[in-house]
Design a protein around this motif. Structure first.
Motif, PDB file in Angstrom:
ATOM      1  N   ALA A 297       0.829  -1.208   0.000  1.00  0.00           N
ATOM      2  CA  ALA A 297       0.000   0.000   0.000  1.00  0.00           C
ATOM      3  C   ALA A 297       0.862   1.256   0.000  1.00  0.00           C
ATOM      4  O   ALA A 297       0.575   2.220  -0.720  1.00  0.00           O
ATOM      5  CB  ALA A 297      -0.939  -0.010   1.205  1.00  0.00           C
ATOM      6  N   THR A 301       1.165   4.019  -2.926  1.00  0.00           N
ATOM      7  CA  THR A 301       0.874   5.404  -2.529  1.00  0.00           C
ATOM      8  C   THR A 301       2.037   6.320  -2.873  1.00  0.00           C
ATOM      9  O   THR A 301       1.838   7.446  -3.357  1.00  0.00           O
ATOM     10  CB  THR A 301       0.587   5.474  -1.023  1.00  0.00           C
ATOM     11  OG1 THR A 301      -0.519   4.630  -0.710  1.00  0.00           O
ATOM     12  CG2 THR A 301       0.264   6.895  -0.594  1.00  0.00           C
ATOM     13  N   LEU A 358      -5.171   4.441   0.194  1.00  0.00           N
ATOM     14  CA  LEU A 358      -4.402   3.206   0.019  1.00  0.00           C
ATOM     15  C   LEU A 358      -3.651   2.774   1.279  1.00  0.00           C
ATOM     16  O   LEU A 358      -3.651   1.583   1.619  1.00  0.00           O
ATOM     17  CB  LEU A 358      -3.433   3.346  -1.163  1.00  0.00           C
ATOM     18  CG  LEU A 358      -4.059   3.554  -2.546  1.00  0.00           C
ATOM     19  CD1 LEU A 358      -2.990   3.482  -3.633  1.00  0.00           C
ATOM     20  CD2 LEU A 358      -5.142   2.530  -2.826  1.00  0.00           C
ATOM     21  N   PHE A 361      -6.021   0.983   3.392  1.00  0.00           N
ATOM     22  CA  PHE A 361      -6.304  -0.370   2.911  1.00  0.00           C
ATOM     23  C   PHE A 361      -5.269  -1.358   3.466  1.00  0.00           C
ATOM     24  O   PHE A 361      -5.603  -2.480   3.861  1.00  0.00           O
ATOM     25  CB  PHE A 361      -6.271  -0.407   1.380  1.00  0.00           C
ATOM     26  CG  PHE A 361      -7.386   0.349   0.716  1.00  0.00           C
ATOM     27  CD1 PHE A 361      -8.481   0.808   1.432  1.00  0.00           C
ATOM     28  CD2 PHE A 361      -7.340   0.614  -0.646  1.00  0.00           C
ATOM     29  CE1 PHE A 361      -9.508   1.511   0.814  1.00  0.00           C
ATOM     30  CE2 PHE A 361      -8.355   1.311  -1.274  1.00  0.00           C
ATOM     31  CZ  PHE A 361      -9.443   1.764  -0.549  1.00  0.00           C
ATOM     32  N   GLY A 362      -3.993  -0.925   3.468  1.00  0.00           N
ATOM     33  CA  GLY A 362      -2.954  -1.797   3.997  1.00  0.00           C
ATOM     34  C   GLY A 362      -3.110  -2.044   5.485  1.00  0.00           C
ATOM     35  O   GLY A 362      -2.948  -3.175   5.966  1.00  0.00           O
ATOM     36  N   LEU A 386      -4.203  -2.765  -5.833  1.00  0.00           N
ATOM     37  CA  LEU A 386      -3.572  -1.501  -5.445  1.00  0.00           C
ATOM     38  C   LEU A 386      -2.907  -0.851  -6.652  1.00  0.00           C
ATOM     39  O   LEU A 386      -3.025   0.359  -6.871  1.00  0.00           O
ATOM     40  CB  LEU A 386      -2.547  -1.743  -4.338  1.00  0.00           C
ATOM     41  CG  LEU A 386      -3.095  -2.125  -2.961  1.00  0.00           C
ATOM     42  CD1 LEU A 386      -1.976  -2.655  -2.070  1.00  0.00           C
ATOM     43  CD2 LEU A 386      -3.768  -0.932  -2.299  1.00  0.00           C
ATOM     44  N   LYS A 428     -11.119  -5.424  -3.056  1.00  0.00           N
ATOM     45  CA  LYS A 428     -10.564  -5.359  -1.707  1.00  0.00           C
ATOM     46  C   LYS A 428     -11.655  -5.605  -0.667  1.00  0.00           C
ATOM     47  O   LYS A 428     -11.443  -6.344   0.311  1.00  0.00           O
ATOM     48  CB  LYS A 428      -9.891  -3.999  -1.484  1.00  0.00           C
ATOM     49  CG  LYS A 428      -8.866  -3.649  -2.550  1.00  0.00           C
ATOM     50  CD  LYS A 428      -8.015  -2.471  -2.181  1.00  0.00           C
ATOM     51  CE  LYS A 428      -6.886  -2.904  -1.278  1.00  0.00           C
ATOM     52  NZ  LYS A 428      -6.003  -3.890  -1.874  1.00  0.00           N
TER      53      LYS A 428
END
Length: 650
Positions: A297, A301, A358, A361-362, A386, A428
């Motif tokens: 992520a 990013t 992002l 998300f990680g 991603l 996701k």
């Protein structure tokens, strides 16, 4: 037998080319630190002011003392450079540039041994991570207080407490602080602490650049906040600062133009550091397909930041040139292209939405996998999604401009790409739900915030699908429906994941456990009051209440009063969080090395970690999420001597 005379102690500590430090008073005034930073900032401001006035006098320009230009050059360029030089951010590089022998690296600026070490330039990525988080939460509180002020004004129709310019300034500064000084750098703070540990690295690739990137943030924050002291008040054009509106604003707008440059420079430095660290400093055996999803992520990013951030820097420079140099980039009367500003701005600012999503998300992937005791479902597809978001993120910017007057033919392609980008984000969400399915779920505070994120992000994502459709967007644009959408994405999305990450890695950062009861109280107060604040905005927005207004129709009075009360409860929930974090840091229960029984490398060392992270070199032998797989291990630790023997035999 001969005897060897011992050299004087100072010769042992300092080579011939390095002068021993002077006395305490000398070090306070001239040694690197906040005091030298303050007086050097004042000196550089004076030099910059004299330079501007002198050049204007030389060229015969009137007035000689043009304060907007002086404040821009002396106050927002020269003074910050003086401050950075004063605190010691450039000391090592200056020695190198002027040809003097560089000072020996004795690691005296690395690691935290007392609270004072957090108030100076420090090259330890763990210290920098905590500096980021504490600083960004200070701006979070300030931005939240601004929101409470203007929500108090909106509790009833009419003007109660402030004028229109003050209201617009509070709204603009609130959004700017939350985006540029909280969400983006808070994720950078968590990643600063965690990513090198996850990689098995002793530090970031460029520790001094890492320290410098942090100290640019308070400079940007001071500029945004001191804009309220400028003649005419703060910048009042929203965080988008659309031209040509921004070009006719008082001096406070210049503070926004320059503050964005410093915050953007910080983001680019950090992103470059992450890219080099992730590519070159992974532990032996840590291939890309074994990296934790938080590392993936932050890798994606960082790509977004490096590619996109120069565009917002360019847009703000063009506006600044129009304001102080009388160019006509965006002024229609001079042949400028006003709509061009929006194209440039949103080419950064829609990818910026994913810069703010992002890393979350990680974080959620790490929390859900460890707390459901299951491997991440579809790990490779999660990583590839991603990358897909990065690629598609640059193809959707003009959906913010459906009603701005852009070419009609551009609407349909932008609508299609906006709908397509829902596919990787949907992957996701499906993967997180599949990971939870039949897992042994532990509802700790970080898990609650992770689950809260999934539900809130779904609502924000679905409203985003509506706004991607041209007919719906034309009806709902510039209404409170958009306000609801962006807050479900950024607060329900980004802020929930920031809280999840802080609670999850809090034991690793501090060596203490937080109070679980207070953590759950914080979650439920936040979850309920957040929905009570922003969900009704969907309704009043579709009923016709416009955003960016300080007064409104009486028909929306009762709903707005309810929203204001709920927003004050949401603000109070942050007090619980701050008390829990500060009290637990001092008196909390001592944390074990791995309280969550997680597999990734940061949990294989003590809490908090050693100064250089690993006393042994880790060898990665498997994936990071093999929960429930008998005999599976992510990594083993081996000593440096063992590695040397292996290399000799090889």
């Amino acid at each position: 037998m001969t005897t060897i005379e011992r050299e004087p102690e100072t010769t042992e500590l300092y080579p011939d080319h390095f002068e021993p430090p002077h006395g305490p008073a000398w070090r306070v005034v001239f040694g690197p630190g906040l005091f030298r930073g303050l007086w050097l900032a004042a000196a550089f401001f004076g030099a910059g002011a004299l330079l501007v006035a002198g050049l204007r006098f030389w060229w015969g320009w009137d007035p000689v003392w043009n304060w907007e230009i002086i404040v821009t050059i002396a106050g927002m360029v020269m003074a910050p450079i003086g401050f950075l030089g004063g605190i010691g951010a450039f000391d090592y590089w200056i020695y190198y540039f002027v040809g003097r022998p560089t000072r020996p690296e004795d690691h005296s600026g690395h690691g935290a041994y007392s609270w004072k070490d957090y108030f100076r330039v420090n090259t330890d990525h763990k210290v920098i991570g905590i500096q980021y988080l504490v600083t960004t939460f200070a701006f979070f509180v300030i931005g939240g207080l601004m929101a409470m002020f203007f929500r108090a004004e909106l509790a009833r129709p009419g003007l109660q407490f402030m004028g229109s310019q003050t209201f617009n300034g509070l709204v603009s500064a609130h959004a700017t602080l939350m985006i540029f000084l909280f969400i983006i750098p808070a994720f950078a703070g968590i990643a600063n602490f965690v990513v090198p540990l996850m990689l098995g690295a002793p530090d970031m690739a460029f520790p001094r650049l890492n320290a410098l990137s942090y100290w640019l943030l308070p400079i940007a924050g001071v500029m945004f906040l001191t804009s309220f002291l400028a003649p005419g008040g703060s910048f009042a054009t929203g965080w988008t600062a659309y031209a040509p509106l921004a070009e006719g604003q008082p001096m406070g707008q210049t503070f926004f133009n320059m503050g964005v440059q410093w915050a953007g420079a910080s983001s680019v430095m950090t992103a470059l550091n992450f890219l080099v660290t992730i590519i070159t400093m992974r532990a032996p055996g840590l291939t890309f397909w074994r990296m934790p999803l938080l590392v993936w992520a932050n890798f994606t990013t960082s790509l977004l930041v490096v590619i996109a951030t120069p565009f917002i820097a360019g847009s703000q420079f063009f506006v600044l040139f129009d304001r102080v140099m009388h160019t006509d980039f965006f002024i229609p009367s001079g042949g400028g292209y006003a709509l061009g500003y929006q194209h440039i701005f949103w080419f950064y600012s829609h990818p910026a939405v994913y810069i703010m999503m992002l890393p979350g998300f990680g974080i959620v992937s790490e929390v859900i996998s460890s707390h459901a005791r299951k491997p991440i479902f579809g790990y490779r597809l999660m990583a590839l999604s991603l990358v897909g978001i990065v690629v598609l993120g640059f193809s959707v910017w003009a959906h913010h401009m459906f009603v701005a007057g852009m070419a009609d033919w551009l609407r349909i392609p932008m609508m299609i790409t906006t709908l397509l980008i829902a596919v990787p984000t949907g992957i996701k969400v499906f993967s997180w739900v599949a990971t939870l399915w039949r897992g042994r779920i532990h509802l700790t505070t970080p898990m609650l915030f992770a689950l809260g994120f999934v539900t809130m992000f779904m609502i924000g994502g679905l409203s985003g699908i509506y706004l991607a459709a041209v007919p719906i967007d034309i009806h709902a644009s510039d209404t409170y429906f958009v306000v609801a959408h962006i807050h479900y994405v950024l607060f329900g999305g980004s802020v929930f994941t920031i809280f999840a990450g802080i609670y999850f890695w809090y034991p690793k950062m501090t060596g203490r456990m937080y109070d679980e009861r207070l953590g759950k109280l914080h979650f439920w107060l936040t979850f309920v009051s957040f929905n009570a604040t922003f969900f009704p905005m969907h309704y009043i927005g579709l009923r016709g209440m416009p955003r960016r207004v300080f007064d409104y129709d009486k028909a929306f009075g009762d709903v707005n009063f309810f929203i204001t009360i709920a927003s004050f409860v949401l603000g109070a929930s942050v007090v619980v969080f701050i008390y829990n974090m500060s009290e637990s840091w001092v008196r909390g229960k001592v944390a074990p090395a791995n309280p969550w029984r997680a597999n990734t490398l940061e949990w294989q060392v003590s809490s908090p970690p050693p100064v250089f992270n690993f006393d042994e070199i880790p060898q990665v032998v498997g994936g990071p999420y093999e929960y429930g797989v008998p005999g599976a291990r992510h990594a083993v630790l081996r000593t440096a001597e063992t590695r040397e023997r292996e290399e000799v035999h090889a």
